[in-house]
Design an enzyme around this catalytic site. Sequence first.
Site, PDB file in Angstrom:
ATOM      1  N   SER A  19       0.822  -1.213   0.000  1.00  0.00           N
ATOM      2  CA  SER A  19       0.000   0.000   0.000  1.00  0.00           C
ATOM      3  C   SER A  19       0.858   1.267   0.000  1.00  0.00           C
ATOM      4  O   SER A  19       1.809   1.392   0.763  1.00  0.00           O
ATOM      5  CB  SER A  19      -0.909   0.011   1.228  1.00  0.00           C
ATOM      6  OG  SER A  19      -1.608   1.240   1.276  1.00  0.00           O
ATOM      7  N   SER A  21      -0.694   4.217   0.389  1.00  0.00           N
ATOM      8  CA  SER A  21      -1.497   5.225   1.090  1.00  0.00           C
ATOM      9  C   SER A  21      -0.765   5.872   2.275  1.00  0.00           C
ATOM     10  O   SER A  21      -0.873   7.086   2.466  1.00  0.00           O
ATOM     11  CB  SER A  21      -2.822   4.621   1.541  1.00  0.00           C
ATOM     12  OG  SER A  21      -3.584   4.289   0.411  1.00  0.00           O
ATOM     13  N   LYS A  73     -14.508  -3.820   1.568  1.00  0.00           N
ATOM     14  CA  LYS A  73     -15.297  -2.639   1.198  1.00  0.00           C
ATOM     15  C   LYS A  73     -16.803  -2.824   1.389  1.00  0.00           C
ATOM     16  O   LYS A  73     -17.522  -1.864   1.609  1.00  0.00           O
ATOM     17  CB  LYS A  73     -15.005  -2.234  -0.253  1.00  0.00           C
ATOM     18  CG  LYS A  73     -13.635  -1.604  -0.422  1.00  0.00           C
ATOM     19  CD  LYS A  73     -13.433  -1.094  -1.839  1.00  0.00           C
ATOM     20  CE  LYS A  73     -11.993  -0.655  -2.023  1.00  0.00           C
ATOM     21  NZ  LYS A  73     -11.757  -0.051  -3.332  1.00  0.00           N
ATOM     22  N   ASP A 110     -13.953   6.249  -4.305  1.00  0.00           N
ATOM     23  CA  ASP A 110     -13.351   5.595  -5.485  1.00  0.00           C
ATOM     24  C   ASP A 110     -13.919   6.135  -6.801  1.00  0.00           C
ATOM     25  O   ASP A 110     -13.156   6.470  -7.716  1.00  0.00           O
ATOM     26  CB  ASP A 110     -13.617   4.075  -5.443  1.00  0.00           C
ATOM     27  CG  ASP A 110     -12.707   3.355  -4.479  1.00  0.00           C
ATOM     28  OD1 ASP A 110     -11.567   3.812  -4.261  1.00  0.00           O
ATOM     29  OD2 ASP A 110     -13.127   2.309  -3.942  1.00  0.00           O
ATOM     30  N   GLY A 134     -14.053  -6.542 -16.554  1.00  0.00           N
ATOM     31  CA  GLY A 134     -14.111  -6.821 -15.114  1.00  0.00           C
ATOM     32  C   GLY A 134     -15.432  -6.394 -14.515  1.00  0.00           C
ATOM     33  O   GLY A 134     -16.097  -5.480 -15.022  1.00  0.00           O
ATOM     34  N   GLY A 137     -15.315  -4.955  -7.470  1.00  0.00           N
ATOM     35  CA  GLY A 137     -15.598  -3.767  -6.675  1.00  0.00           C
ATOM     36  C   GLY A 137     -15.268  -2.466  -7.386  1.00  0.00           C
ATOM     37  O   GLY A 137     -16.006  -1.479  -7.264  1.00  0.00           O
ATOM     38  N   ARG A 161     -15.007 -12.335 -17.009  1.00  0.00           N
ATOM     39  CA  ARG A 161     -14.697 -13.766 -17.139  1.00  0.00           C
ATOM     40  C   ARG A 161     -15.877 -14.605 -16.666  1.00  0.00           C
ATOM     41  O   ARG A 161     -16.242 -15.605 -17.293  1.00  0.00           O
ATOM     42  CB  ARG A 161     -13.442 -14.065 -16.312  1.00  0.00           C
ATOM     43  CG  ARG A 161     -13.062 -15.514 -16.269  1.00  0.00           C
ATOM     44  CD  ARG A 161     -11.817 -15.701 -15.452  1.00  0.00           C
ATOM     45  NE  ARG A 161     -11.981 -15.287 -14.049  1.00  0.00           N
ATOM     46  CZ  ARG A 161     -11.041 -15.399 -13.131  1.00  0.00           C
ATOM     47  NH1 ARG A 161      -9.857 -15.868 -13.459  1.00  0.00           N
ATOM     48  NH2 ARG A 161     -11.261 -15.004 -11.891  1.00  0.00           N
ATOM     49  N   TYR A 231      -1.550   0.136 -11.332  1.00  0.00           N
ATOM     50  CA  TYR A 231      -0.439   1.098 -11.466  1.00  0.00           C
ATOM     51  C   TYR A 231       0.911   0.476 -11.113  1.00  0.00           C
ATOM     52  O   TYR A 231       1.946   1.116 -11.247  1.00  0.00           O
ATOM     53  CB  TYR A 231      -0.702   2.350 -10.606  1.00  0.00           C
ATOM     54  CG  TYR A 231      -1.037   2.034  -9.177  1.00  0.00           C
ATOM     55  CD1 TYR A 231      -2.363   1.968  -8.761  1.00  0.00           C
ATOM     56  CD2 TYR A 231      -0.036   1.752  -8.255  1.00  0.00           C
ATOM     57  CE1 TYR A 231      -2.681   1.636  -7.463  1.00  0.00           C
ATOM     58  CE2 TYR A 231      -0.355   1.420  -6.956  1.00  0.00           C
ATOM     59  CZ  TYR A 231      -1.681   1.370  -6.563  1.00  0.00           C
ATOM     60  OH  TYR A 231      -1.978   1.036  -5.271  1.00  0.00           O
TER      61      TYR A 231
HETATM   62  P1  ATR Z   1     -11.523  -5.089  -7.418  1.00  0.00           P
HETATM   63  O1  ATR Z   1     -12.149  -4.688  -6.120  1.00  0.00           O
HETATM   64  O2  ATR Z   1     -10.130  -4.572  -7.612  1.00  0.00           O
HETATM   65  O3  ATR Z   1     -12.393  -4.776  -8.598  1.00  0.00           O
HETATM   66  P2  ATR Z   1     -12.332  -7.846  -7.426  1.00  0.00           P
HETATM   67  O4  ATR Z   1     -13.655  -7.412  -6.894  1.00  0.00           O
HETATM   68  O5  ATR Z   1     -11.639  -9.006  -6.785  1.00  0.00           O
HETATM   69  O6  ATR Z   1     -11.292  -6.663  -7.369  1.00  0.00           O
HETATM   70  O7  ATR Z   1     -12.488  -8.120  -8.995  1.00  0.00           O
HETATM   71  C1  ATR Z   1     -11.491  -8.702  -9.759  1.00  0.00           C
HETATM   72  C2  ATR Z   1     -11.922  -8.748 -11.223  1.00  0.00           C
HETATM   73  O8  ATR Z   1     -10.819  -9.298 -11.997  1.00  0.00           O
HETATM   74  C3  ATR Z   1     -13.120  -9.635 -11.501  1.00  0.00           C
HETATM   75  O9  ATR Z   1     -13.868  -9.070 -12.550  1.00  0.00           O
HETATM   76  C4  ATR Z   1     -12.458 -10.950 -11.961  1.00  0.00           C
HETATM   77  O10 ATR Z   1     -13.248 -11.744 -12.779  1.00  0.00           O
HETATM   78  P3  ATR Z   1     -14.235 -12.870 -12.130  1.00  0.00           P
HETATM   79  O11 ATR Z   1     -15.452 -12.141 -11.672  1.00  0.00           O
HETATM   80  O12 ATR Z   1     -14.503 -13.810 -13.253  1.00  0.00           O
HETATM   81  O13 ATR Z   1     -13.473 -13.518 -10.994  1.00  0.00           O
HETATM   82  C5  ATR Z   1     -11.311 -10.393 -12.776  1.00  0.00           C
HETATM   83  N1  ATR Z   1     -10.225 -11.369 -12.988  1.00  0.00           N
HETATM   84  C6  ATR Z   1      -9.323 -11.809 -12.082  1.00  0.00           C
HETATM   85  N2  ATR Z   1      -8.462 -12.674 -12.654  1.00  0.00           N
HETATM   86  C7  ATR Z   1      -8.835 -12.785 -13.967  1.00  0.00           C
HETATM   87  C8  ATR Z   1      -8.355 -13.532 -15.090  1.00  0.00           C
HETATM   88  N3  ATR Z   1      -7.291 -14.324 -14.984  1.00  0.00           N
HETATM   89  N4  ATR Z   1      -8.969 -13.362 -16.283  1.00  0.00           N
HETATM   90  C9  ATR Z   1     -10.036 -12.543 -16.402  1.00  0.00           C
HETATM   91  N5  ATR Z   1     -10.544 -11.812 -15.378  1.00  0.00           N
HETATM   92  C10 ATR Z   1      -9.959 -11.936 -14.183  1.00  0.00           C
END
Ligand code: ATR
Length: 294
Positions: A19, A21, A73, A110, A134, A137, A161, A231
């Site tokens: 982090s 922050s 969160k 956010d 994606g 969150g 996915r 980042y």
């Molecule tokens: P954040 O709060 O940063 O958005 P999160 O809620 O854990 O993190 O979400 C992670 C995202 O990355 C999800 O959309 C996840 O897809 P799934 O819903 O199918 O799990 C996506 N993600 C993680 N690894 C992935 C991969 N190898 N290929 C495609 N999508 C991936």
Amino acid sequence: MVYEPPSIYGIIGNPLTHSLSPLMHNAAFKALDVNAVYKLFPLEDAEELKLFMEDLKEENNPIFGLNVTVPYKEAVMPYVDTVDPFAKLVGAVNTLAITNERKIIGLNTDGPGFLSHLQELKFDPEGKRIAILGAGGTTRAILTVLCMIHPRPESIKIFNRTPDKAVRLVEELGTRMDASLIEVVGNTEDLNIEIADLLINTTSVGLKGETSLLIDPQSIHPDMLVYDVIYNPAQTSLLKAAKAQGATAANGLGMLYYQGVLAFTHWAGMDIDPKYKKIMRRALEEGLDKQLHG
Ligand code: ATR
């Protein structure tokens, strides 16, 4: 002089090892000569979260502000006394402000942080075609603000996915706001990136330096902005592909910065002078540079 213990601020989440922050907030406290310190509070599980949040209500607890990150969160919301209406719309909280009476207020910075970074990049979402990878969150926060702004984007297409998760997210948002401009697509071709104005990656693909892409790089064109919330690394394979195609590329450090400034503003109860914001940004950039290059 009587010693006054510092007020405590910090971040809860798991893991927190990378982090940035603390660097950003401690730089501001120091520059403003505020007797406060920002700490990491890694919490192992839901039980630790519960104990931590209960303790926060105690009269002598010196913590007055917290950031909340993955995976808490949403889990933190039941412990919050007042959830700010915007955070309610998002359905997640990333900032807590604690009053002298030990009342916990939950906020979400956010989404507004993302919009502020878009503004800095001179990208106006009005009437634009937006594609998102994606449905976690971060997408939830981004979608909420993109549905709230007026005038609105033309369209938002999402690929995830796990398609069901994206469908559920959009359905849930639809119970709170007009989400009719959002369409969940079953494959990345249907994101229509070749005619999109903005592509946002909120997935963790790229975080570990993966070279494979979720999309066809040839679909990226010069008249678009490609935004990766990752980042570190500073330039994911997606952003490299965007640059190679002549598109504008941006990583999520600006979003991290703006959400942090907004959280700080809530804690301070006022906006702070731009010179302190610059100090926060420099601390972030230097911290990331150290992580990237040692
Ligand atoms: P954040 O709060 O940063 O958005 P999160 O809620 O854990 O993190 O979400 C992670 C995202 O990355 C999800 O959309 C996840 O897809 P799934 O819903 O199918 O799990 C996506 N993600 C993680 N690894 C992935 C991969 N190898 N290929 C495609 N999508 C991936």
